[in-house]
Write a protein that holds these residues in place. Structure first.
Motif, PDB file in Angstrom:
ATOM      1  N   ARG A 128      -1.449   3.679   7.962  1.00 27.22           N
ATOM      2  CA  ARG A 128      -2.029   2.393   7.359  1.00 27.22           C
ATOM      3  C   ARG A 128      -2.976   3.280   6.355  1.00 27.22           C
ATOM      4  O   ARG A 128      -3.600   1.991   5.804  1.00 27.22           O
ATOM      5  N   SER A 129      -3.426   4.123   6.809  1.00 27.77           N
ATOM      6  CA  SER A 129      -4.558   4.713   5.317  1.00 27.77           C
ATOM      7  C   SER A 129      -4.357   4.124   3.857  1.00 27.77           C
ATOM      8  O   SER A 129      -5.189   4.238   2.956  1.00 27.77           O
ATOM      9  N   GLN A 130      -3.082   4.893   3.584  1.00 26.41           N
ATOM     10  CA  GLN A 130      -2.247   4.326   2.672  1.00 26.41           C
ATOM     11  C   GLN A 130      -2.255   2.895   2.140  1.00 26.41           C
ATOM     12  O   GLN A 130      -2.640   2.422   1.233  1.00 26.41           O
ATOM     13  N   THR A 131      -1.936   2.125   3.519  1.00 28.21           N
ATOM     14  CA  THR A 131      -1.886   1.008   2.741  1.00 28.21           C
ATOM     15  C   THR A 131      -2.843  -0.319   3.163  1.00 28.21           C
ATOM     16  O   THR A 131      -3.694  -0.515   2.142  1.00 28.21           O
ATOM     17  N   LEU A 132      -3.794   0.758   3.410  1.00 31.67           N
ATOM     18  CA  LEU A 132      -5.626  -0.036   3.185  1.00 31.67           C
ATOM     19  C   LEU A 132      -5.775   0.026   1.908  1.00 31.67           C
ATOM     20  O   LEU A 132      -7.076  -0.865   1.130  1.00 31.67           O
ATOM     21  N   SER A 133      -5.576   1.612   1.418  1.00 24.35           N
ATOM     22  CA  SER A 133      -6.435   1.204  -0.211  1.00 24.35           C
ATOM     23  C   SER A 133      -5.151   0.148  -1.106  1.00 24.35           C
ATOM     24  O   SER A 133      -5.900   0.105  -2.368  1.00 24.35           O
ATOM     25  N   LEU A 134      -4.235   0.757  -0.864  1.00 20.64           N
ATOM     26  CA  LEU A 134      -3.103  -0.004  -1.758  1.00 20.64           C
ATOM     27  C   LEU A 134      -3.803  -2.223  -1.816  1.00 20.64           C
ATOM     28  O   LEU A 134      -3.014  -2.359  -2.937  1.00 20.64           O
ATOM     29  N   ARG A 135      -3.917  -2.573  -0.397  1.00 20.58           N
ATOM     30  CA  ARG A 135      -3.841  -3.739  -0.551  1.00 20.58           C
ATOM     31  C   ARG A 135      -5.059  -4.009  -1.215  1.00 20.58           C
ATOM     32  O   ARG A 135      -5.047  -5.146  -1.224  1.00 20.58           O
ATOM     33  N   GLU A 136      -5.323  -3.712  -1.836  1.00 20.56           N
ATOM     34  CA  GLU A 136      -6.991  -3.772  -2.729  1.00 20.56           C
ATOM     35  C   GLU A 136      -5.993  -3.639  -4.063  1.00 20.56           C
ATOM     36  O   GLU A 136      -7.581  -3.939  -4.743  1.00 20.56           O
ATOM     37  N   MET A 137      -5.079  -3.026  -4.324  1.00 23.27           N
ATOM     38  CA  MET A 137      -4.457  -3.400  -5.727  1.00 23.27           C
ATOM     39  C   MET A 137      -4.622  -4.896  -6.179  1.00 23.27           C
ATOM     40  O   MET A 137      -4.617  -5.217  -5.344  1.00 23.27           O
ATOM     41  N   GLU A 138      -4.480  -4.511  -7.750  1.00 19.87           N
ATOM     42  CA  GLU A 138      -4.523  -6.034  -8.595  1.00 19.87           C
ATOM     43  C   GLU A 138      -2.763  -6.618  -8.256  1.00 19.87           C
ATOM     44  O   GLU A 138      -3.120  -7.372  -8.115  1.00 19.87           O
ATOM     45  N   TYR A 139      -2.023  -5.850  -8.447  1.00 24.50           N
ATOM     46  CA  TYR A 139      -0.793  -6.563  -8.267  1.00 24.50           C
ATOM     47  C   TYR A 139      -0.250  -6.364  -7.021  1.00 24.50           C
ATOM     48  O   TYR A 139       0.054  -7.797  -6.660  1.00 24.50           O
ATOM     49  N   VAL A 140      -1.243  -6.139  -5.437  1.00 23.96           N
ATOM     50  CA  VAL A 140      -1.297  -6.686  -4.529  1.00 23.96           C
ATOM     51  C   VAL A 140      -2.106  -8.314  -4.450  1.00 23.96           C
ATOM     52  O   VAL A 140      -1.152  -9.455  -3.879  1.00 23.96           O
ATOM     53  N   GLU A 141      -2.978  -8.234  -4.845  1.00 20.50           N
ATOM     54  CA  GLU A 141      -4.406  -9.337  -5.093  1.00 20.50           C
ATOM     55  C   GLU A 141      -2.885 -10.637  -5.435  1.00 20.50           C
ATOM     56  O   GLU A 141      -2.736 -12.149  -5.595  1.00 20.50           O
ATOM     57  N   ALA A 142      -2.423  -9.968  -7.253  1.00 22.22           N
ATOM     58  CA  ALA A 142      -1.610 -11.195  -7.561  1.00 22.22           C
ATOM     59  C   ALA A 142      -0.120 -11.161  -6.695  1.00 22.22           C
ATOM     60  O   ALA A 142      -0.579 -13.096  -7.153  1.00 22.22           O
ATOM     61  N   ALA A 143       0.452 -11.182  -6.414  1.00 22.49           N
ATOM     62  CA  ALA A 143       1.170 -11.592  -5.335  1.00 22.49           C
ATOM     63  C   ALA A 143       0.741 -12.042  -4.270  1.00 22.49           C
ATOM     64  O   ALA A 143       1.609 -13.160  -3.560  1.00 22.49           O
ATOM     65  N   ARG A 144      -0.233 -12.147  -3.665  1.00 25.67           N
ATOM     66  CA  ARG A 144      -0.750 -12.933  -3.070  1.00 25.67           C
ATOM     67  C   ARG A 144      -1.316 -14.578  -3.308  1.00 25.67           C
ATOM     68  O   ARG A 144      -1.194 -15.216  -2.747  1.00 25.67           O
ATOM     69  N   SER A 145      -2.420 -14.042  -4.352  1.00 29.19           N
ATOM     70  CA  SER A 145      -2.321 -15.462  -5.414  1.00 29.19           C
ATOM     71  C   SER A 145      -1.203 -16.391  -5.365  1.00 29.19           C
ATOM     72  O   SER A 145      -1.562 -17.240  -5.853  1.00 29.19           O
ATOM     73  N   MET A 146       0.146 -15.953  -5.543  1.00 30.76           N
ATOM     74  CA  MET A 146       0.723 -16.337  -6.066  1.00 30.76           C
ATOM     75  C   MET A 146       1.615 -16.715  -4.929  1.00 30.76           C
ATOM     76  O   MET A 146       2.776 -17.124  -4.739  1.00 30.76           O
ATOM     77  N   GLY A 147       1.056 -16.451  -3.461  1.00 29.72           N
ATOM     78  CA  GLY A 147       1.826 -17.173  -2.173  1.00 29.72           C
ATOM     79  C   GLY A 147       3.370 -15.939  -1.521  1.00 29.72           C
ATOM     80  O   GLY A 147       4.101 -16.757  -0.783  1.00 29.72           O
TER      81      GLY A 147
END
Lengths: 306, 334
Positions: free
Chosen positions: B214-233
């Motif tokens: 959980r704590s690792q996910t919390l920091s990973l979800r703020e990463m750019e590549y996750v944001e990129a993936a999210r913005s791509m739907g």
């Protein structure tokens, strides 16, 4: 500060209720009537029925839970099926033994663990360091019951230095506390070592060296105090876990403490007794963690301010 | 990558307060991670950079074996024990359940390396078969609880809100119990037996993994590549399992290796108390328990299986330390 402590206590309450609920449900979902299971096939049907009613086991489980919770709030842990005594008095009789054992084991852990950790840190990456860390890993990897038997065989049977088992004299606590304390000593030693190594890299230590202080001066006056902070809180946690870890040690050394009570309760399928002992120990552990947390913020001003 | 993980120690695992402190100390270190690098790590990184390619897991593994002889030796020990367990019928000189009442409680001899037990069964053969239980219990519940903890930790960390609240409160409650006592309660409810040990140990140990992931996910979800993936739907499930999970793998491998000794010791403790493996099945813990009655007359029956448990647990601990050191040079070294 006070607000923080109160806050921390309030956070523990839902956990505590959850713990009570979980234990109660786990022990009460077992199919079949516990009275019937305990009395085996010899029981007469009407006796079983009367006993079931007497212990309130014919009510729905949730009703039983609330009755249990109500009694619990009055400090009543129920009555043992097997011994027909109140669980409170059984625990009160057993607890002093467990407490004595846990304190003795904690002393063993600290007296061995802290110096070992300091020496390892000073002599980092030497043979002594490797040896100490190897031994501490040995302590963590060793099955407690086996170490207990080995110690009994060597020190009580072969050498005859101490009694094999029992809890009559202070000598009978020597072996159990060493067995129980050893693995904690390993944890303490590793923690002391890593913390000391970390602190030794700090700027103020470099200043202390630059001032021309001796090694002893730097370690004792500057590094040790700061390295000890996490170790102290670990100790508070450990006393609590030693209280519960005593299950096996008490069984092997025939010490009539809480752990023995829990094991006997399982063997006798004495549900209220098991429930009471597990609950009691868990509350001790939650309290231990709470104290550790508070202690940590009391002794470390950096945490206090956050 | 830069994530910290303290050694998971079963004896102190139930400190709710611990996790918080770990985070604090690791945050502090994260500011200047290079300080924690040893000369060896630096050399390795330079080497990898010179070759111009990333280290593969196998490269890391080779480095570990060449640099950490203890971990390499431990791996050999584990493989030998595993082979013994797999080929038990070939390795064991006798049938582990065959009784020979005329030759009971014998000491060490050429025919019976570790003597015979109270029913005249060959102790060494029983230990070879017992390795199946000890290794199986070491690996399987650790793996299942790791998988369960990972999924719950991912959901908790990525979804947040109600899911996070419920999962973390469940984890708090589970971790409040002393693990051996909780396992004992589960065994009381389910009854003794191998499958139930699996369930009990899984039930006891999922929460630690869930917290770490959980704590690792919390920091990973703020990463750019996750944001990129999210913005791509990309769907949430896909982000969790394809983008975040692979980055948790180093931690998971370390957790896995370091949790195994705990499982092995818990199983042996439960079996020793008589609520784990049941006769005629053999487990090393059960063998010590059966042998303890004859401790003063024929100690080898109880001592030998105990040594086996010790060696196996120690080997996994050493291997775990080695794996942690190679997995990530920034990992907190203790």
């Amino acid at each position: 500060m006070l607000k923080k402590i109160v806050n921390r206590i309030l956070v523990s309450i839902p956990v505590l209720i959850g713990v009570v609920f979980l234990i109660f449900m786990m022990l009460n979902v077992i199919p079949g009537n516990p009275i019937e299971v305990m009395m085996k096939e010899h029981a007469r049907a009407d006796v079983v029925k009367r006993m079931t009613h007497y212990y309130g086991l014919d009510k729905p489980v949730l009703t039983q839970f609330f009755i249990y919770l109500k009694n619990l709030l009055h400090g009543d842990l129920g009555t043992s099926y097997k011994l027909n005594r109140s669980v409170n008095s059984l625990i009160a009789d057993a607890f002093p033994y467990t407490l004595k054992l846990a304190i003795a084991a904690a002393l063993v852990a600290w007296i061995i663990g802290i110096p070992a950790g300091i020496i390892s840190a000073i002599k980092e990456n030497t043979i002594i360091d490797r040896l100490f860390m190897g031994v501490s890993l040995l302590g963590v990897s060793m099955p407690v019951f086996w170490a207990a038997l080995l110690f009994q065989y060597v020190f009580a049977y072969k050498l005859g230095w101490v009694p094999v088992s029992g809890a009559d004299t202070w000598q009978s606590y020597i072996l159990p506390s060493i067995v129980l304390g050893w693995s904690s000593a390993g944890t303490i030693a590793r923690l002391t070592r890593s913390n000391l190594l970390e602190v030794l890299e700090e700027d103020y230590i470099r200043t202390a060296w630059a001032k021309g202080l001796s090694q002893a001066g730097v370690i004792i006056h500057h590094a040790f105090k700061n390295a000890l902070l996490p170790v102290i809180t670990m100790m508070a946690i450990q006393v609590a876990s030693l209280l519960s870890g005593a299950v096996i040690t008490e069984t092997v050394f025939a010490i009539p403490g809480i752990g023995r009570l829990a094991v006997d309760a399982i063997t006798d399928r004495d549900m209220p007794l098991l429930q009471g002992t597990v609950l009691f120990t868990t509350v001790l552990i939650i309290a231990g963690n709470l104290i550790a947390d508070v202690l940590y913020s009391v002794i470390d001003p950096r945490i206090r301010e956050n | 990558m830069n994530f910290h993980l303290k050694k998971y120690d079963p004896s102190t695992a139930f400190g709710g307060s611990q996790g918080k402190r770990d985070l604090r100390s690791s945050n502090k270190k994260a500011e200047n991670p290079d300080e924690k690098l040893t000369a060896k790590d630096k050399k390795r990184i330079e080497l990898a950079a010179a070759i111009g390619e990333q280290e593969t897991a196998f490269d890391k593994f080779k480095v570990m074996c060449s640099e950490n002889k203890l971990a390499a030796a431990s791996l050999v020990v584990i493989i030998v024990i595993a082979l013994m367990a797999i080929f038990a019928p070939v390795v064991a000189p006798y049938d582990p359940t065959k009784q020979d009442l005329l030759h009971r409680l014998q000491g060490m001899s050429a025919e019976h390396i570790f003597g015979t037990d109270q029913l005249g069964r060959d102790v060494f053969s029983r230990m070879v078969y017992g390795a199946r239980v000890s290794l199986g219990i070491g690996l399987l519940p650790t793996f299942i609880s790791l998988a369960l903890g990972t999924v719950l930790g991912l959901i908790s960390g990525y979804m947040g809100k109600a899911a996070d609240f419920i999962i973390m409160r469940l984890a708090d409650i589970t971790m409040a119990f002393p693990s051996l006592l909780l396992a004992m309660v589960v065994m009381y409810t389910l009854g003794a037996g191998i499958i139930n040990i699996f369930l009990a140990l899984t039930f006891v140990s999922w929460a630690g993994t869930a917290r770490v992931i959980r704590s690792q996910t919390l920091s990973l979800r703020e990463m750019e590549y996750v944001e990129a993936a999210r913005s791509m739907g990309v769907s949430r499930t896909s982000i969790m399992f394809h983008h975040i999970l692979p980055n948790c793998l180093p931690n998971l491998i370390v957790l896995f290796t370091l949790n195994i000794p705990g499982s092995i010791l818990s199983e042996s403790s439960l079996s020793f108390l008589g609520i784990g493996a049941q006769s005629p099945m053999t487990s090393w813990g059960l063998m010590v328990s059966e042998g303890k009655k004859y401790l003063f007359t024929n100690p080898v029956i109880a001592i030998a299986p105990g040594v086996a448990i010790l060696i196996l647990a120690l080997a996994f601990n050493f291997l775990g330390d080695g794996v942690r050191d190679i997995m990530d040079p920034y990992l907190n070294k203790q």
